[in-house]
Write a protein that holds these residues in place. Structure first.
Motif, PDB file in Angstrom:
ATOM      1  N   ARG A  10       0.831  -1.407   0.174  1.00  0.00           N
ATOM      2  CA  ARG A  10      -0.009  -0.169   0.000  1.00  0.00           C
ATOM      3  C   ARG A  10       0.645   1.266  -0.160  1.00  0.00           C
ATOM      4  O   ARG A  10       0.735   2.192  -0.915  1.00  0.00           O
ATOM      5  N   VAL A  11       1.815   0.688   0.805  1.00  0.00           N
ATOM      6  CA  VAL A  11       3.345   2.482   0.906  1.00  0.00           C
ATOM      7  C   VAL A  11       3.658   2.858  -0.754  1.00  0.00           C
ATOM      8  O   VAL A  11       3.248   3.857  -1.199  1.00  0.00           O
ATOM      9  N   GLU A  12       4.156   1.372  -1.530  1.00  0.00           N
ATOM     10  CA  GLU A  12       4.503   2.107  -2.382  1.00  0.00           C
ATOM     11  C   GLU A  12       3.893   1.722  -3.931  1.00  0.00           C
ATOM     12  O   GLU A  12       3.809   2.244  -5.251  1.00  0.00           O
ATOM     13  N   ALA A  13       2.478   1.197  -3.760  1.00  0.00           N
ATOM     14  CA  ALA A  13       1.246   0.992  -4.710  1.00  0.00           C
ATOM     15  C   ALA A  13       1.958   0.467  -5.641  1.00  0.00           C
ATOM     16  O   ALA A  13       1.025   0.447  -6.866  1.00  0.00           O
ATOM     17  N   ASP A  15      -8.589  13.133  -2.737  1.00  0.00           N
ATOM     18  CA  ASP A  15      -7.769  14.483  -1.856  1.00  0.00           C
ATOM     19  C   ASP A  15      -8.392  15.224  -0.679  1.00  0.00           C
ATOM     20  O   ASP A  15      -9.011  16.075  -0.722  1.00  0.00           O
ATOM     21  N   SER A  65       7.335  14.674  -6.088  1.00  0.00           N
ATOM     22  CA  SER A  65       7.203  13.066  -5.898  1.00  0.00           C
ATOM     23  C   SER A  65       5.488  12.899  -5.906  1.00  0.00           C
ATOM     24  O   SER A  65       4.548  14.170  -5.216  1.00  0.00           O
ATOM     25  N   SER A  66       4.604  11.169  -5.575  1.00  0.00           N
ATOM     26  CA  SER A  66       3.627  11.427  -4.765  1.00  0.00           C
ATOM     27  C   SER A  66       3.913  10.699  -4.272  1.00  0.00           C
ATOM     28  O   SER A  66       4.818  10.123  -3.919  1.00  0.00           O
ATOM     29  N   SER A  67       2.260  10.061  -3.493  1.00  0.00           N
ATOM     30  CA  SER A  67       1.723   9.444  -3.139  1.00  0.00           C
ATOM     31  C   SER A  67       0.826   8.689  -3.248  1.00  0.00           C
ATOM     32  O   SER A  67      -0.328   8.984  -3.787  1.00  0.00           O
ATOM     33  N   PRO A  68      -0.194   7.794  -2.835  1.00  0.00           N
ATOM     34  CA  PRO A  68      -0.310   6.657  -3.170  1.00  0.00           C
ATOM     35  C   PRO A  68      -1.923   6.799  -1.700  1.00  0.00           C
ATOM     36  O   PRO A  68      -1.746   7.262  -0.966  1.00  0.00           O
ATOM     37  N   LYS A  69      -3.197   7.101  -2.846  1.00  0.00           N
ATOM     38  CA  LYS A  69      -4.444   7.115  -1.912  1.00  0.00           C
ATOM     39  C   LYS A  69      -5.401   6.610  -2.376  1.00  0.00           C
ATOM     40  O   LYS A  69      -5.723   6.224  -3.804  1.00  0.00           O
ATOM     41  N   MET A  74       2.770  15.155  -4.432  1.00  0.00           N
ATOM     42  CA  MET A  74       3.147  16.691  -2.957  1.00  0.00           C
ATOM     43  C   MET A  74       3.604  17.341  -3.708  1.00  0.00           C
ATOM     44  O   MET A  74       4.332  18.101  -4.805  1.00  0.00           O
ATOM     45  N   ARG A 102      -2.730   8.627  -7.552  1.00  0.00           N
ATOM     46  CA  ARG A 102      -1.096   8.577  -6.759  1.00  0.00           C
ATOM     47  C   ARG A 102      -1.503  10.086  -6.379  1.00  0.00           C
ATOM     48  O   ARG A 102      -1.656  11.298  -7.931  1.00  0.00           O
TER      49      ARG A 102
END
Length: 854
Positions: free
Chosen positions: A110-113, A581, A405-409, A400, A397
Motif C-alpha cells: 500500500r505504501v508503494e502502490a 484528496d 513526488s507523489s503518494s498513493p491514496k 506532493m 497518486r
C-alpha cells in the motif's frame, strides 16, 4: 513454519441431468465429498468433456482438468469454448492467461502502490486447488490461488537482534551451518542482524530469492531451530516491518450457468476470501473466451463511437492495446491532468465474429467499473481477443508539494458486488455485428431497459436553438454580465413555424442557455428566465405552441453540476462531490492551445443529492408548463465521490443517477439525452448527438452503426449538428450519406441573431463572469439556412418513409467501396462515398450519392 495444505479437488465425474427446459438423464452426478489425493484417481476422464446440463437449445460441457467449458448448439452442433488451451506464442504470463477463467491484480504494498498480476491456471488449476459444485443449470467453481508449498522471503525476518537469532536459531546449528547463515543469508551490524535480501527491489517490487537458498534457511529456522510464525510476528513488530505479499492466498468463486443458448459467467465478490492487507484491485473475467486464432476468419466488436470493428490479424502494428472504459472516464479522477478525448463507450457490450458463429458479451454486473481491452494476433500471442476487466479499487497518486513526488491514496473499501458477463450465442445469418445489435436490442426490450417510443411516419428533425449569449459590460465603473437574446422565445416560435411551413414534420427542438444565467448554470431550485428572451411567460408560451403543434420541446439543463455561487439551499460541505484528496470536485476545461487546465466555475454535486434535486427541478418545470427536458450531462457523465466522510464508486453512483431520471420522468417530463449511456435508455424519449463514426483510435479497423441499430424504431436519435461540425464533412451531401447509412436524423443549431455576439463572450472566457463552457457558434443564424433546410429534410425523409418501421437486417461494405444496407421490409440502400460512379446489383450509384432499391 507457515504452510498451506493442499485443498481437496472435488471432481464431478458425471455432470448429468438437464438445465431448465431439458430432460434429465438416468445417470446422476457423482460428487466425492471427501476425496482421496488427486493422484489416486484414474485419469481416463480428464481432458475429456463431460455433460454438465442441457436445455432445449444448448448443452453445457466441462473439462474439469482445465476448468474449460463448452457451449454446444443443439440446432447446428456449433460450439465455442471458454479458453485457449493450445497457444504456443507469448511469455508464460500470456500463455497462462489463455488457460485461465480469470486473471487478477492485487496490491502488494500500500505504501508503494505496487501490484502483482496472477492467473487462476498457474496459481490454482496447476496445483489441483479447485473445487466444483453442481448448481441449477450449471456449475459453481471454487479456486484457491497461491503456491501452497513455495517458500518466500517473508517467512524469515528482515531484521532480528543477535540475541534472538542466537537463542532461536544459531545455537542449534553446527559450525558450517552457522557460518552459512551469517555469511550468505544475514549480515551482522552493531544494532541488529539484517537479511541479505531486502523486502523490495529498487523499482518497488517484492524481492525474490533462490528457492535453494530459501530451502536451506527454512531448514535452519524452522526444522533445526525453534523459530515459529509467532516469533516472526514479534520481530516484524519490533522493527516495524510489513512483509511484502510474496505468499498470499485468495479464494474466488465463479459460476457458469446455461440460459437457453446464453452462457452467464458470474463472480460474486462477496464470497471472495483474501488478505485485507493485499486488496484485489482488478479482475479480468474469461480473458480468452472472445478470441480467435490467426487462422480464423472474423473480427472483434468493441463499443467505440457508433460501434467499432477490429478485423482479425489486420490491426495497426504500431497501435497500442485498445483500452476503453465503459461509460467514459471518471471526471473526478486526476481532474487537473490532460486526458485525450474520445467518444465514450456508452453501451456495455463486446463481441466476436469467428468463422460461422458470433458471440455478444453483455456486461451484466460491474459495467460502471469496467474497461474493454482488445488486441490483434501477432502482438502478444497468436490470438485476436477482446475482454473486459473490472477496476475494483480506486487508487490515485497525489502529487506532493515540492519535488514532484507523489503518494498513493486509496478508497476505504473496494467494489463488493457481482462481476457478471452474459455471452449470447449467434449462428447463421445472425452471426455478425448486425445480429449482435439485434440481440442486444431484444435483450434490452425483454428487461424493459429500452424505452419503446412509437416510431413516426415522418423522419425526426432535430434542432437546437441557443437562447442567450453572455455579454460583459460596464455599469457605474463596474463590470456586469448581461444575457442578451440569441434566440428569444418568440423568435424560436417563428423558426419552428417556418420549419413546419417548409414541410418539416416531427421536429425535436432543444432550447439551450435559457435559464439561470445560461451556461453559468446557477442551481435550478428556483428558475429564473431572463427578460431578454421573454421571461418565464415567454418560455411557457413557446412550450404550449410546441405541444399544440406536435413538436418535441426540450429546454436543456445540467443536472450534475452547479455554478460556484451556491443558492437555493445547497451547502458546499454536504452537496459537493469530492476528489480523492478531499477537495471539492470542479468541472475543468483543458485549453489545448497552451496545454493548461482551467476551472469552469462549476462544481459537481454529490450523487446522493441528485434524486432530491431532480425532483425539485421536475416540480419547477411543471410550474412552467414544460412537457420535456433536455439533460446534457446525467445521461452521459458518471462519477462517484471520494472524500473522507462519503466514499462512493461509480457503481454505486449509477443508482442515484437512475433514480434522478426516474423522478424527472414521474414529473411528466419527456427526456432528451446527448449520446446517452445504457442506464439512461429506459428514460429516453430522444437521443441527440449520437456519433456515426469511431473515436479515432488507431486500433479500430472501421466503424459500424451498432448503436443506431439498437435504438432504431424505439428511440428517435440524431447525428451531431451539421453546422456545428461542418469541417468534418465534404459538404452536406456527405453528411446526408452518413445519415442515410445509419438512419440517423438530421440536426442543426440555429440562432435568430448573428453569430458574432458569441465572439465577445469568448474573449472574456478567462473572467469570473463567463465560464469556459461558453461555446462560439459558427454559421448558426437561421437566415443562412432557411432556403436550404427544407430541401435537406425532404431528401432524407424520402428515404426514411421507404424504410419506416423496418429494422436493419444487414450492413456491409462491398469490395468496390459501396456500403450496402438491407432492411427487413426488403429495401436495400446502396451508398457511394467515392469520387466515381459505381455499379452494383444492376444499379449505378453516382459518386457521393445513394440509391434505394426495392
Amino acid at each position: 513454519m507457515r504452510k498451506m495444505t493442499g485443498v481437496a479437488l472435488i471432481i464431478i465425474c458425471l455432470f448429468a441431468g438437464a438445465c431448465g427446459g431439458g430432460t434429465e438423464t438416468a445417470s446422476q452426478p457423482v460428487v466425492i465429498d471427501s476425496p482421496a489425493p488427486f493422484e489416486d484417481f484414474e485419469l481416463t476422464m480428464f481432458n475429456e468433456f463431460v455433460l454438465v446440463c442441457e436445455n432445449d437449445e444448448a448443452e453445457l460441457w466441462a473439462d474439469t482438468e482445465y476448468s474449460n467449458f463448452k457451449v454446444v448448439s443443439k440446432e447446428t452442433g456449433a460450439f465455442y469454448e471458454t479458453k485457449q488451451l493450445y497457444g504456443s506464442e507469448g511469455n508464460d504470463l500470456v500463455q497462462n492467461s489463455q488457460k485461465s477463467d480469470f486473471t487478477f491484480t492485487y496490491i502488494t504494498s500500500r505504501v508503494e502502490a505496487t501490484t502483482k498480476m496472477l492467473d487462476n491456471y498457474s496459481m490454482s488449476l496447476a496445483f489441483y486447488q479447485a473445487e466444483y459444485e453442481r448448481m441449477e443449470n450449471g456449475v459453481r467453481c471454487y479456486y484457491l490461488i497461491g503456491e501452497k508449498d513455495r517458500l518466500s522471503l517473508d517467512l524469515f525476518p528482515y531484521f532480528i537482534s543477535m540475541e534472538r537469532l542466537e537463542a532461536l536459531v544459531l545455537q542449534y546449528l553446527d559450525d558450517d551451518q552457522r557460518d552459512e547463515m551469517l555469511d550468505n543469508f544475514y549480515t551482522v551490524t552493531s544494532e541488529k542482524v539484517v537479511r541479505k535480501w531486502a523486502p523490495y527491489t529498487k523499482d518497488g517490487k517484492p524481492n525474490v530469492a533462490p528457492q535453494l537458498a530459501l530451502g536451506r534457511m527454512n531448514k535452519y529456522f524452522y526444522e533445526l531451530g525453534k523459530y515459529t510464525p509467532e516469533e516472526l510476528a514479534k520481530d516484524n513488530a519490533q522493527w516495524e516491518q510489513e512483509p511484502p505479499a510474496t505468499d498470499v492466498f485468495f479464494r474466488f468463486t465463479v459460476e457458469y450457468t446455461l440460459d437457453g443458448k446464453d452462457l452467464t459467467v458470474r463472480m460474486p465478490l462477496s464470497e471472495m476470501l483474501s488478505d485485507d492487507r493485499f486488496p484485489v484491485s482488478e479482475v479480468t473475467l474469461t480473458p480468452y473466451l472472445l478470441s480467435g486464432g490467426a487462422e480464423d476468419e472474423g473480427y472483434l466488436f468493441v463499443p467505440d463511437g457508433s460501434g467499432g470493428v477490429i478485423d482479425f490479424n489486420e490491426g495497426d502494428p504500431l497501435a497500442p492495446v485498445l483500452q476503453m472504459p465503459v461509460y467514459g472516464d471518471d471526471p473526478l479522477r486526476a481532474p487537473f491532468f490532460y486526458k485525450e478525448t474520445f467518444n465514450p463507450a456508452t453501451l456495455p457490450v463486446v463481441g466476436i465474429k469467428k468463422n460461422g458463429i458470433a458471440l455478444l458479451g453483455v456486461i451484466e454486473g460491474g459495467a460502471e467499473i469496467a474497461t474493454v481491452s482488445a488486441n490483434v494476433a501477432g502482438k502478444m500471442d497468436e490470438f485476436n481477443k477482446v475482454n473486459v476487466s473490472f477496476n475494483l479499487l480506486y487508487v490515485e497518486r497525489l502529487i506532493m508539494t515540492g519535488g514532484g513526488s507523489s503518494s498513493p491514496k486509496y478508497l476505504d473499501a473496494p467494489y463488493g458486488g457481482d462481476l457478471a458477463m452474459r455471452y449470447i450465442f449467434l449462428e447463421g445469418e445472425q452471426a455478425d455485428y448486425t445480429g449482435m445489435a439485434g440481440a442486444y436490442k431484444e435483450y434490452l426490450r425483454e428487461r424493459e431497459m429500452l424505452k419503446r417510443n412509437e416510431p413516426s411516419s415522418d423522419a425526426p428533425f432535430f434542432v437546437e436553438m441557443v437562447a442567450t449569449a453572455a455579454q460583459e459590460r460596464m455599469f457605474l465603473g463596474f463590470p456586469v454580465t448581461e444575457y442578451d437574446a440569441a434566440t428569444s422565445a418568440a423568435q424560436a416560435e417563428e423558426i419552428l413555424r417556418d420549419l413546419q411551413g417548409k414541410g418539416i414534420g416531427n421536429i425535436q427542438a432543444q432550447y439551450t442557455a435559457w435559464a439561470n444565467k445560461g451556461v453559468k448554470n446557477e442551481p435550478l431550485t428556483k428558475v429564473s428566465v431572463p427578460n431578454s428572451i421573454g421571461g418565464g411567460k415567454g418560455v411557457t408560451a413557446l412550450a404550449a405552441f410546441a405541444s399544440e403543434n406536435g413538436i418535441g420541446f426540450y429546454p436543456a439543463v445540467r443536472l450534475q453540476s452547479v455554478g460556484d455561487k451556491l443558492l437555493g439551499g445547497f451547502t458546499a460541505s454536504k452537496d459537493y462531490a469530492r476528489t480523492i484528496d478531499n477537495d471539492y470536485a470542479p468541472r475543468t476545461y483543458f485549453d489545448i492551445a497552451n496545454r493548461t487546465v482551467h476551472l469552469t466555475h462549476e462544481t459537481y454535486l454529490i450523487p446522493h443529492r441528485l434524486p432530491q434535486y431532480a425532483q425539485t427541478i421536475g416540480d419547477n418545470m411543471a410550474e412552467l408548463g414544460l412537457g420535456g427536458l433536455g439533460i446534457t450531462d446525467a445521461g452521459t457523465l458518471l462519477y462517484g465521490s471520494y472524500g473522507k466522510k462519503t466514499q462512493l464508486m461509480r457503481a454505486g453512483a449509477s443508482g442515484y443517477v437512475s433514480e434522478s431520471l426516474r423522478n424527472l420522468e414521474s414529473s411528466g417530463l419527456d427526456l432528451l439525452f446527448s449520446n446517452a449511456n445504457a442506464y439512461a435508455l429506459p428514460f429516453a424519449s430522444a437521443v441527440t448527438d449520437l456519433p456515426v463514426t469511431g473515436s479515432g483510435r488507431r486500433a479500430i479497423s472501421r466503424s459500424v452503426p451498432f448503436a443506431q441499430m439498437v435504438l432504431n424504431n424505439d428511440v428517435p436519435y440524431s447525428m451531431v449538428a451539421y453546422n456545428a461540425d461542418m469541417m468534418s464533412w465534404d459538404g452536406f451531401d456527405e453528411y446526408l450519406l452518413k445519415a442515410v447509412e445509419t438512419r440517423s436524423a438530421l440536426k442543426f443549431i440555429f440562432t435568430a441573431e448573428p453569430e458574432l455576439m458569441f465572439g465577445s463572450a469568448l474573449k472574456k472566457a478567462n473572467s469570473e463572469f463567463v465560464t469556459y463552457e461558453q461555446p462560439f457558434y459558427y454559421m448558426t443564424r437561421y437566415a443562412r439556412w432557411a432556403d436550404a433546410v427544407g430541401e435537406y429534410y425532404a431528401r432524407f425523409n424520402d428515404f426514411y418513409r421507404r424504410t419506416a418501421g423496418a429494422e436493419i437486417a444487414a450492413h456491409e461494405e462491398t469490395e468496390n467501396g459501396l456500403v450496402s444496407v438491407k432492411y427487413s421490409n426488403g429495401v436495400t440502400v446502396l451508398i457511394n462515398y467515392g469520387e466515381t460512379d459505381v455499379s452494383a446489383g444492376g444499379h449505378t450509384v453516382p459518386a457521393k450519392a445513394f440509391v434505394i432499391a426495392e
